[in-house]
Write a protein that holds these residues in place. Structure first.
Motif, mmCIF file in Angstrom:
data_model
loop_
_atom_site.group_PDB
_atom_site.id
_atom_site.type_symbol
_atom_site.label_atom_id
_atom_site.label_comp_id
_atom_site.label_asym_id
_atom_site.label_seq_id
_atom_site.Cartn_x
_atom_site.Cartn_y
_atom_site.Cartn_z
ATOM 1 N N THR A 37 0.805 -1.227 0.000
ATOM 2 C CA THR A 37 0.000 0.000 0.000
ATOM 3 C C THR A 37 0.835 1.274 0.000
ATOM 4 O OG1 THR A 37 -1.828 -1.153 1.067
ATOM 5 C CG2 THR A 37 -1.832 1.244 1.220
ATOM 6 N N PRO A 38 1.834 1.403 0.852
ATOM 7 C CA PRO A 38 2.576 2.666 0.853
ATOM 8 C C PRO A 38 3.440 2.885 -0.391
ATOM 9 C CG PRO A 38 3.524 1.154 2.445
ATOM 10 C CD PRO A 38 2.286 0.517 1.920
ATOM 11 N N THR A 39 3.695 1.847 -1.155
ATOM 12 C CA THR A 39 4.561 2.033 -2.323
ATOM 13 C C THR A 39 3.837 2.670 -3.506
ATOM 14 O OG1 THR A 39 4.100 -0.210 -3.123
ATOM 15 C CG2 THR A 39 6.031 0.094 -1.700
ATOM 16 N N PHE A 40 2.534 2.521 -3.596
ATOM 17 C CA PHE A 40 1.804 3.067 -4.739
ATOM 18 C C PHE A 40 1.849 4.589 -4.810
ATOM 19 C CE2 PHE A 40 -0.393 -1.135 -4.575
ATOM 20 C CZ PHE A 40 0.122 -1.602 -5.771
ATOM 21 N N PRO A 41 1.507 5.334 -3.753
ATOM 22 C CA PRO A 41 1.602 6.803 -3.857
ATOM 23 C C PRO A 41 3.034 7.279 -4.122
ATOM 24 C CG PRO A 41 0.380 6.179 -1.889
ATOM 25 C CD PRO A 41 0.933 4.929 -2.463
ATOM 26 N N VAL A 42 3.998 6.608 -3.519
ATOM 27 C CA VAL A 42 5.392 6.990 -3.738
ATOM 28 C C VAL A 42 5.786 6.701 -5.186
ATOM 29 C CG1 VAL A 42 7.787 6.527 -3.062
ATOM 30 C CG2 VAL A 42 6.006 6.654 -1.320
ATOM 31 N N ALA A 43 5.362 5.569 -5.717
ATOM 32 C CA ALA A 43 5.665 5.226 -7.107
ATOM 33 C C ALA A 43 5.033 6.220 -8.068
ATOM 34 C CB ALA A 43 5.189 3.811 -7.413
ATOM 35 N N ILE A 44 3.832 6.665 -7.778
ATOM 36 C CA ILE A 44 3.174 7.664 -8.631
ATOM 37 C C ILE A 44 3.964 8.965 -8.614
ATOM 38 C CG2 ILE A 44 1.106 9.106 -8.831
ATOM 39 C CD1 ILE A 44 -0.484 6.600 -7.889
ATOM 40 N N CYS A 45 4.412 9.391 -7.436
ATOM 41 C CA CYS A 45 5.235 10.604 -7.343
ATOM 42 C C CYS A 45 6.566 10.428 -8.063
ATOM 43 C CB CYS A 45 5.467 10.976 -5.889
ATOM 44 S SG CYS A 45 4.022 11.632 -5.062
ATOM 45 N N LEU A 46 7.152 9.241 -7.978
ATOM 46 C CA LEU A 46 8.414 8.990 -8.677
ATOM 47 C C LEU A 46 8.244 9.074 -10.186
ATOM 48 C CD1 LEU A 46 9.986 6.025 -6.662
ATOM 49 C CD2 LEU A 46 10.841 8.362 -6.829
ATOM 50 N N ASN A 55 22.295 8.129 -16.258
ATOM 51 C CA ASN A 55 21.326 7.115 -15.859
ATOM 52 C C ASN A 55 21.984 5.931 -15.158
ATOM 53 O OD1 ASN A 55 22.631 6.011 -17.997
ATOM 54 N ND2 ASN A 55 20.803 5.444 -19.153
ATOM 55 N N THR A 56 23.117 6.183 -14.523
ATOM 56 C CA THR A 56 23.823 5.145 -13.784
ATOM 57 C C THR A 56 23.620 5.369 -12.286
ATOM 58 O OG1 THR A 56 25.497 5.070 -15.508
ATOM 59 C CG2 THR A 56 26.040 4.035 -13.414
ATOM 60 N N ILE A 57 23.077 4.364 -11.639
ATOM 61 C CA ILE A 57 22.843 4.444 -10.195
ATOM 62 C C ILE A 57 24.039 3.837 -9.476
ATOM 63 C CG2 ILE A 57 21.374 3.637 -8.308
ATOM 64 C CD1 ILE A 57 19.045 3.672 -10.232
ATOM 65 N N ASP A 58 24.588 4.576 -8.519
ATOM 66 C CA ASP A 58 25.744 4.106 -7.763
ATOM 67 C C ASP A 58 25.268 3.197 -6.624
ATOM 68 O OD1 ASP A 58 28.321 3.802 -6.776
ATOM 69 O OD2 ASP A 58 28.213 5.640 -5.579
ATOM 70 N N HIS A 59 24.844 2.000 -7.019
ATOM 71 C CA HIS A 59 24.339 1.040 -6.047
ATOM 72 C C HIS A 59 24.311 -0.337 -6.694
ATOM 73 C CE1 HIS A 59 22.127 -0.318 -2.537
ATOM 74 N NE2 HIS A 59 22.201 0.898 -2.044
ATOM 75 N N PHE A 60 24.053 -1.370 -5.870
ATOM 76 C CA PHE A 60 23.948 -2.734 -6.398
ATOM 77 C C PHE A 60 22.629 -2.967 -7.114
ATOM 78 C CE2 PHE A 60 26.686 -3.303 -2.574
ATOM 79 C CZ PHE A 60 27.848 -3.576 -3.268
ATOM 80 N N PHE A 61 21.603 -2.245 -6.700
ATOM 81 C CA PHE A 61 20.281 -2.369 -7.296
ATOM 82 C C PHE A 61 19.630 -1.001 -7.258
ATOM 83 C CE2 PHE A 61 19.995 -3.412 -2.842
ATOM 84 C CZ PHE A 61 18.903 -2.692 -2.402
ATOM 85 N N CYS A 62 18.464 -0.876 -7.836
ATOM 86 C CA CYS A 62 17.774 0.413 -7.931
ATOM 87 C C CYS A 62 17.122 0.752 -6.599
ATOM 88 C CB CYS A 62 16.750 0.359 -9.070
ATOM 89 S SG CYS A 62 16.021 1.949 -9.431
ATOM 90 N N ASP A 63 17.920 1.173 -5.645
ATOM 91 C CA ASP A 63 17.418 1.532 -4.323
ATOM 92 C C ASP A 63 16.850 2.948 -4.361
ATOM 93 O OD1 ASP A 63 16.841 1.023 -1.679
ATOM 94 O OD2 ASP A 63 18.826 1.559 -0.939
ATOM 95 N N PHE A 64 16.023 3.263 -3.402
ATOM 96 C CA PHE A 64 15.279 4.516 -3.382
ATOM 97 C C PHE A 64 16.175 5.755 -3.340
ATOM 98 C CE2 PHE A 64 12.721 7.709 -1.027
ATOM 99 C CZ PHE A 64 11.716 7.887 -1.963
ATOM 100 N N ALA A 65 17.071 5.844 -2.365
ATOM 101 C CA ALA A 65 17.902 7.042 -2.196
ATOM 102 C C ALA A 65 18.828 7.290 -3.386
ATOM 103 C CB ALA A 65 18.692 6.955 -0.893
ATOM 104 N N PRO A 66 19.570 6.298 -3.877
ATOM 105 C CA PRO A 66 20.405 6.554 -5.058
ATOM 106 C C PRO A 66 19.576 6.918 -6.299
ATOM 107 C CG PRO A 66 21.109 4.553 -3.979
ATOM 108 C CD PRO A 66 19.839 4.978 -3.326
ATOM 109 N N PHE A 67 18.379 6.370 -6.394
ATOM 110 C CA PHE A 67 17.494 6.698 -7.516
ATOM 111 C C PHE A 67 17.080 8.165 -7.447
ATOM 112 C CE2 PHE A 67 13.205 6.743 -9.447
ATOM 113 C CZ PHE A 67 13.555 6.358 -10.735
ATOM 114 N N LEU A 68 16.771 8.663 -6.257
ATOM 115 C CA LEU A 68 16.375 10.063 -6.097
ATOM 116 C C LEU A 68 17.517 11.024 -6.409
ATOM 117 C CD1 LEU A 68 14.102 10.172 -2.913
ATOM 118 C CD2 LEU A 68 13.429 10.344 -5.306
ATOM 119 N N GLU A 69 18.756 10.584 -6.200
ATOM 120 C CA GLU A 69 19.900 11.441 -6.485
ATOM 121 C C GLU A 69 20.000 11.793 -7.973
ATOM 122 O OE1 GLU A 69 23.395 9.596 -4.921
ATOM 123 O OE2 GLU A 69 22.668 9.690 -2.860
ATOM 124 N N LEU A 70 19.398 11.001 -8.832
ATOM 125 C CA LEU A 70 19.434 11.254 -10.269
ATOM 126 C C LEU A 70 18.382 12.265 -10.719
ATOM 127 C CD1 LEU A 70 19.877 7.604 -11.594
ATOM 128 C CD2 LEU A 70 21.643 9.315 -11.179
#
Length: 192
Positions: A37-46, A55-70
């Motif tokens: 449930t909490p991921t849907f509103p956040v995903a819509i905002c994203l 478009n390169t994320i400095d992480h092992f996977f597409c984590d939230f904080a590194p994704f926002l840095e882009l």
């Protein structure tokens, strides 16, 4: 699982009448809904953010904080929404788990025999270890302001709660099985 352990230790005579298939199903459904449930509103905002950097994320996977840095657009709403939902859907379950384990420990301490206390504690100790590892890394990762942590620490903590905890989960629960325990002792004895 903490509610199951709570019933098994604090109210064992009524366990089978309370912990029915229907209650188990409802607890699982509630857990899944509370997770998604909490991921849907956040995903819509994203989806409404603009990205203009590499478009390169400095992480092992597409984590939230590194994704926002882009993102080039304002991310304050997404961060506030994510924090509010993660607080609600992480903090309150954690409090429920702590309260249930406080009640469990209180009940265990009232057991008169040492063997009874040991058996009761072994019933819930593996779950408590997994919960502590999982919630501990979540609180450190998302509860501590991100500017105080290096990206390497964030990567390690993310690996702890996404890979190590699920990997250790069956191992920790299996250690109570005597055959598996003997096999582990035999393996470690051979390495010594």
């Amino acid at each position: 699982m903490s509610y199951d352990r709570y019933l098994a230790i604090c109210d064992p005579l009524r366990y089978s009448s309370i912990m029915t298939f229907r209650l188990c199903r409802n607890l699982v459904l509630f857990s899944w809904l509370a997770g998604f449930t909490p991921t849907f509103p956040v995903a819509i905002c994203l989806c409404k953010l603009y990205f203009c950097h590499l478009n390169t994320i400095d992480h092992f996977f597409c984590d939230f904080a590194p994704f926002l840095e882009l993102a080039c657009s304002d991310i304050s709403t997404v961060k506030m929404l994510a924090f509010a939902f993660s607080f609600i859907f992480t903090f309150f379950p954690f409090i429920i788990i702590i309260v249930s384990y406080a009640s469990i420990i209180n009940t265990i301490l009232k057991i008169k025999t040492e063997k009874g206390r040991q058996k009761a504690f072994s019933t819930c100790s593996s779950h408590l270890a997994v919960v502590s590892l999982y919630y501990g890394t979540l609180f450190i990762l998302y509860g501590v302001p991100s500017k105080k942590q290096s990206s390497d620490i964030n990567k390690i903590l993310s690996l702890l709660y996404t890979i190590v905890t699920p990997l250790l989960n069956p191992i920790i629960y299996s250690l109570k099985n005597q055959e598996i325990g003997r096999a582990f002792r035999k393996i470690f004895k051979n390495f010594s």
